[in-house]
Structures are given as C-alpha cells and as structure tokens.
Design a protein around this motif. Structure first.
Motif, PDB file in Angstrom:
ATOM      1  N   GLU A 355       0.815  -1.220   0.000  1.00 17.58           N
ATOM      2  CA  GLU A 355       0.000   0.000   0.000  1.00 17.58           C
ATOM      3  C   GLU A 355       0.848   1.271   0.000  1.00 17.58           C
ATOM      4  O   GLU A 355       0.307   2.377  -0.043  1.00 17.58           O
ATOM      5  N   SER A 356       2.174   1.130   0.060  1.00 18.21           N
ATOM      6  CA  SER A 356       3.036   2.297   0.214  1.00 18.21           C
ATOM      7  C   SER A 356       2.827   3.316  -0.898  1.00 18.21           C
ATOM      8  O   SER A 356       2.776   4.526  -0.656  1.00 18.21           O
ATOM      9  N   ARG A 357       2.698   2.839  -2.129  1.00 16.85           N
ATOM     10  CA  ARG A 357       2.542   3.770  -3.251  1.00 16.85           C
ATOM     11  C   ARG A 357       1.234   4.541  -3.151  1.00 16.85           C
ATOM     12  O   ARG A 357       1.184   5.742  -3.455  1.00 16.85           O
ATOM     13  N   LEU A 358       0.172   3.864  -2.725  1.00 15.49           N
ATOM     14  CA  LEU A 358      -1.116   4.543  -2.559  1.00 15.49           C
ATOM     15  C   LEU A 358      -1.014   5.626  -1.499  1.00 15.49           C
ATOM     16  O   LEU A 358      -1.421   6.774  -1.721  1.00 15.49           O
ATOM     17  N   LEU A 359      -0.476   5.283  -0.339  1.00 12.83           N
ATOM     18  CA  LEU A 359      -0.405   6.238   0.761  1.00 12.83           C
ATOM     19  C   LEU A 359       0.529   7.393   0.435  1.00 12.83           C
ATOM     20  O   LEU A 359       0.226   8.554   0.750  1.00 12.83           O
ATOM     21  N   LEU A 360       1.656   7.092  -0.205  1.00  9.58           N
ATOM     22  CA  LEU A 360       2.585   8.157  -0.581  1.00  9.58           C
ATOM     23  C   LEU A 360       1.953   9.087  -1.607  1.00  9.58           C
ATOM     24  O   LEU A 360       2.128  10.317  -1.538  1.00  9.58           O
ATOM     25  N   ALA A 361       1.212   8.530  -2.564  1.00 16.91           N
ATOM     26  CA  ALA A 361       0.542   9.359  -3.569  1.00 16.91           C
ATOM     27  C   ALA A 361      -0.457  10.300  -2.909  1.00 16.91           C
ATOM     28  O   ALA A 361      -0.570  11.481  -3.299  1.00 16.91           O
ATOM     29  N   ILE A 362      -1.183   9.816  -1.909  1.00 17.91           N
ATOM     30  CA  ILE A 362      -2.148  10.666  -1.210  1.00 17.91           C
ATOM     31  C   ILE A 362      -1.423  11.797  -0.489  1.00 17.91           C
ATOM     32  O   ILE A 362      -1.836  12.966  -0.561  1.00 17.91           O
ATOM     33  N   LEU A 363      -0.326  11.481   0.194  1.00 19.12           N
ATOM     34  CA  LEU A 363       0.408  12.525   0.916  1.00 19.12           C
ATOM     35  C   LEU A 363       1.022  13.543  -0.039  1.00 19.12           C
ATOM     36  O   LEU A 363       1.186  14.714   0.324  1.00 19.12           O
ATOM     37  N   ILE A 364       1.362  13.127  -1.251  1.00 15.88           N
ATOM     38  CA  ILE A 364       1.968  14.051  -2.213  1.00 15.88           C
ATOM     39  C   ILE A 364       0.912  14.914  -2.900  1.00 15.88           C
ATOM     40  O   ILE A 364       1.054  16.140  -2.996  1.00 15.88           O
ATOM     41  N   PHE A 365      -0.157  14.288  -3.382  1.00 15.53           N
ATOM     42  CA  PHE A 365      -1.109  15.008  -4.223  1.00 15.53           C
ATOM     43  C   PHE A 365      -2.231  15.687  -3.439  1.00 15.53           C
ATOM     44  O   PHE A 365      -2.783  16.683  -3.902  1.00 15.53           O
ATOM     45  N   TYR A 366      -2.582  15.144  -2.296  1.00  9.49           N
ATOM     46  CA  TYR A 366      -3.699  15.703  -1.530  1.00  9.49           C
ATOM     47  C   TYR A 366      -3.512  17.196  -1.222  1.00  9.49           C
ATOM     48  O   TYR A 366      -4.433  17.988  -1.414  1.00  9.49           O
ATOM     49  N   PRO A 367      -2.339  17.638  -0.726  1.00 10.30           N
ATOM     50  CA  PRO A 367      -2.233  19.051  -0.334  1.00 10.30           C
ATOM     51  C   PRO A 367      -1.844  20.017  -1.446  1.00 10.30           C
ATOM     52  O   PRO A 367      -1.629  21.206  -1.173  1.00 10.30           O
ATOM     53  N   LEU A 368      -1.756  19.562  -2.708  1.00 12.69           N
ATOM     54  CA  LEU A 368      -1.274  20.442  -3.770  1.00 12.69           C
ATOM     55  C   LEU A 368      -2.114  21.709  -3.892  1.00 12.69           C
ATOM     56  O   LEU A 368      -1.583  22.813  -4.067  1.00 12.69           O
ATOM     57  N   VAL A 369      -3.432  21.570  -3.805  1.00 14.49           N
ATOM     58  CA  VAL A 369      -4.296  22.735  -3.957  1.00 14.49           C
ATOM     59  C   VAL A 369      -4.088  23.717  -2.817  1.00 14.49           C
ATOM     60  O   VAL A 369      -4.217  24.937  -3.003  1.00 14.49           O
ATOM     61  N   PHE A 370      -3.722  23.227  -1.647  1.00 17.71           N
ATOM     62  CA  PHE A 370      -3.470  24.117  -0.519  1.00 17.71           C
ATOM     63  C   PHE A 370      -2.145  24.849  -0.682  1.00 17.71           C
ATOM     64  O   PHE A 370      -2.019  26.005  -0.280  1.00 17.71           O
TER      65      PHE A 370
END
Length: 419
Positions: A355-370
């Motif tokens: 699941e590492s790639r999924l979780l890392l992708a969320i941490l990278i892309f989730y805050p971009l708009v902020f």
C-alpha cells in the motif's frame, strides 16, 4: 466468530478516552459562539433552517451559493431547526456531534493500521488518536465538516485496502456509495479517490467492478452539479470558491494569519461587492485579480508556495490558526506536530508494504491545492489518522526489529570455577 472480550474492553476504553480528551479540550477552549461562529457552513445552515434554501454564505441575504459542499450545512440545519437558528444550544450540539464523529475515527484507524502493519501498531495508533487532543488541537474543535470528513476519509482508506480482492458485487456497490457521499462532503477527496482507483488497477482488482463503483461514486456529485447548473444557469463545480481561496493566498501573507480582512464576512466593502455582483461574478473577479498578481510577480508567489510546503507538514512559522496549540508546553506541542509529518514520510523507507505507493501518492497530491492557495491547520487534520497510522507502523517496526531482539536475547550463564 469467537467473541474477544479483551479486544472489546480495550477498544471501549480507547473510545471513552477519545471522547474524554476531546470533551476536555472543548471545555477548556469553549468558543463562546461569538457573532459569525461557524463561518459559511453555519450561515448556509441558518438559511436552510429558515426556509431560504442553500444560500447566503455570509449571513446577509445574497442568494444561492455553491461556496461550500452540501452535506454538513444540511446536518447543521437539522440542529438549527431543533435548537433554533444560530442559538448557543445549536452550537453546543454541533460541538457534541463533532466530538462523537472524531472519537469514532478510532475504529477505522485501528482496522486500517492493523491491515497495513500489525495489531500492536494498530493499538498504538488508536491510543495516539485518543490522546491527540493533549497536543492542544483537534478536528472536533472546528465548527466545520472536518470531523465528519476525517471519519469518512479514514473509512474510505480502510475499504480501499479491504475491497482489493473482494469479488462480491455488494461490496463494490457499497464502496461506490461511500465514494459518492465522501466527495459531496468534501470535494478535495477526489485526490484520494483518484489515487485509490489507480492503485486498485495496479493491484489487478476487477476493472469492471471498479468502474461500477466509480460510476456510483459519481451520482451524488453529478446531482449536486446539476443543481448548480439549474440555479446559476451555467456549469459550476461542487464548490465555486477556488478563485476566492487563491486570492486569499496571493494577496496576503497566509503564514501570518491575515486572511480574514479579505473575506466578505469580515470586510463590509467586500460583502457589498459580493452582494452587488453575485457570487460567481465576484469570485471570478477575485480569480482574475489573483492571476494578474501572479503574472506581475511570479517570484513572490513561488516563494509563498515553497514556504507552504514545509508549513503544511511541520507547522507554521507563526501561529495564525484558531485552536492551534493551546495551553502550556507550546514548543513541545509544535515539535510533536511536526514530527508526525516527518515520521509519516520516513515510514516509507522502513516499512515497505504494497500500500506504500497509494499512501505516498495521497500525501503528495492531496495538499497540492493548498500549496497553491493557502494553508490552515484544518486542512491537515483529515490526514492526521493516516499520519498516526504510518508513525505507529514505523515505531513498531523499529521496536520489533532493533529493540525487542535485544530484550529477548538470553543472558549467558556465568561459569564459576570449581572449588
């Protein structure tokens, strides 16, 4: 299935502890419900409760709105209908609802951490969530959709992990229903949904069932956007406020907490302009102004983005947020807040799971708009359970690999010379 008494007792204690720490934090920092409490969510809820429809996000009658997503104002409106619009009783009930929703995060967080790592790590993460309000902040303090969204996002991550090899159609239909509800609670969840969908494809989950889930997930967002088209006579996303959010981050120093003077609910001139132009025209004007400012001085805007990235994960340079690090030992609380963000990224180097790639992708892309707009404590809080899960997994991994073997190492018997 055998009933596990010990597990039930421990989880009950953790839930009660979660409720207790959050109730104490709310008691210590009771907001008092000054004028304007609850912001746009409260204003729209008050409009709904009074029969004026989904409108007027700044309390003054300004017509239909799409500034906030629909679910939480509807819950707010139910409390207003029972306790009275804008009443202190309704505010206390809202805090109580947040408290319960926040405490319930303990359950999906435990299950998620257990699936990602181990049961000991799951207990550690659940305990950390129960004690989190001791750091002086909590999602339960915000009169916003934060607690509801945190609970749903954590549950979504858990179901994404669980549904991977499931073939039952009912499970995928339920997964799609959760996606649909999650997006209309907070549209930024689209980043997590997109990352999860891509991850499921690479995990060779059933593509047909995934497409069915995504189609179901689009139903409520599509229905709300159809409402926006009917109301505004043009296409409008689930939320209409990107231009306003961008201008807040471009036209002021958000790290110093000075966003308020640019908001219509805190500036009579801006409110008058909002009422005169209408919501969409006003937000488009704010967007145009922000883009013009970026074109005139791209370097200054770029420096703001660079500052926001570490600020989002390890804390603010200054203290701008409401309910941020209350009480004593502020330096320690800020340090622990920052260590959670750092530890979550370090966990990927030590605890390699599928699941590492999924979780890392969320941490990278989730805050971009902020990063592009502005940052607040409330924006990171929905990720807090995931951060705790990753830190718990890292902590238990290091303990299990480096510390426990030394503790268990047998002590050699000393050979005494014969006499």
């Amino acid at each position: 299935m055998k009933f596990d008494v010990r597990f039930t007792v421990v989880m009950t204690v953790l839930l009660l502890l979660s409720l207790g720490t959050r109730a104490e934090l709310i008691y210590q920092h009771y907001p008092g419900f000054p004028p304007g409490w609850g912001g746009e969510m409260r204003a729209v809820a008050q409009s709904l409760a009074s029969g004026a429809g989904f409108s007027s996000p700044y309390l003054a009658p300004t017509g239909p709105t799409a500034l906030v997503p629909p679910v939480y104002p509807a819950l707010f409106a139910l409390l207003f209908a029972y306790f009275g619009p804008g009443s202190t009783s309704a505010g206390v009930a809202t805090l109580g609802l947040n408290l319960i929703l926040s405490a319930l995060v303990t359950l999906p967080l435990f299950a998620l951490t257990g699936r990602l790592f181990s049961r000991p790590a799951a207990y550690l993460a659940a305990l950390a969530w129960a004690l989190q309000p001791l750091l002086g902040y909590s999602d339960a303090l915000f009169l916003w959709n934060t607690s509801l969204y945190t609970l749903l996002l954590t549950g979504f991550l858990l179901l994404t992990r669980a549904v991977e090899r499931v073939t039952a159609a009912a499970a995928w239909i339920g997964y799609g229903a959760l996606i649909s509800f999650l997006i209309v609670v907070e549209p930024i969840a689209l980043t997590a949904v997109g990352a999860a969908a891509i991850w499921l494809v690479f995990q060779r989950a059933s593509l047909q069932r995934l497409l069915v889930a995504l189609a179901i997930g689009a139903l409520l967002p599509a229905a709300w956007m159809a409402r926006n088209v009917l109301v505004f006579d043009q296409w409008v996303f689930i939320r209409s406020g990107f231009g306003l959010e961008l201008s807040k981050g471009v036209l002021n120093n958000d790290l110093a907490g000075e966003t308020g003077r640019y908001l219509p609910n805190r500036n009579p001139l801006e409110l008058a302009k909002y009422r005169r132009q209408g919501e969409l025209a006003y937000i488009q004007g704010r967007l145009n102004g922000a883009l013009a400012s970026i074109r005139e001085n791209p370097g200054a805007y770029g420096r703001k983005i660079v500052k926001r990235i570490p600020a989002f994960w390890v804390g603010y340079r200054e203290n701008p947020g409401v309910f941020l690090f209350y009480g004593r030992f502020l330096s320690l609380k800020k340090t622990l807040f920052g260590l959670l963000g750092i530890g979550a990224f370090f966990s990927f180097f030590f605890t390699r799971t599928k699941e590492s790639r999924l979780l890392l992708a969320i941490l990278i892309f989730y805050p971009l708009v902020f990063y592009l707009t502005h940052i607040e404590l409330r924006q990171r809080l929905p990720l807090e359970p995931l951060l705790l899960a990753l830190n718990a997994g890292l902590g238990w991994h290091l303990f299990d690999r480096w510390i426990r073997p030394k503790v268990r190492q047998p002590v050699p018997l000393t050979e005494y010379p014969r006499t």
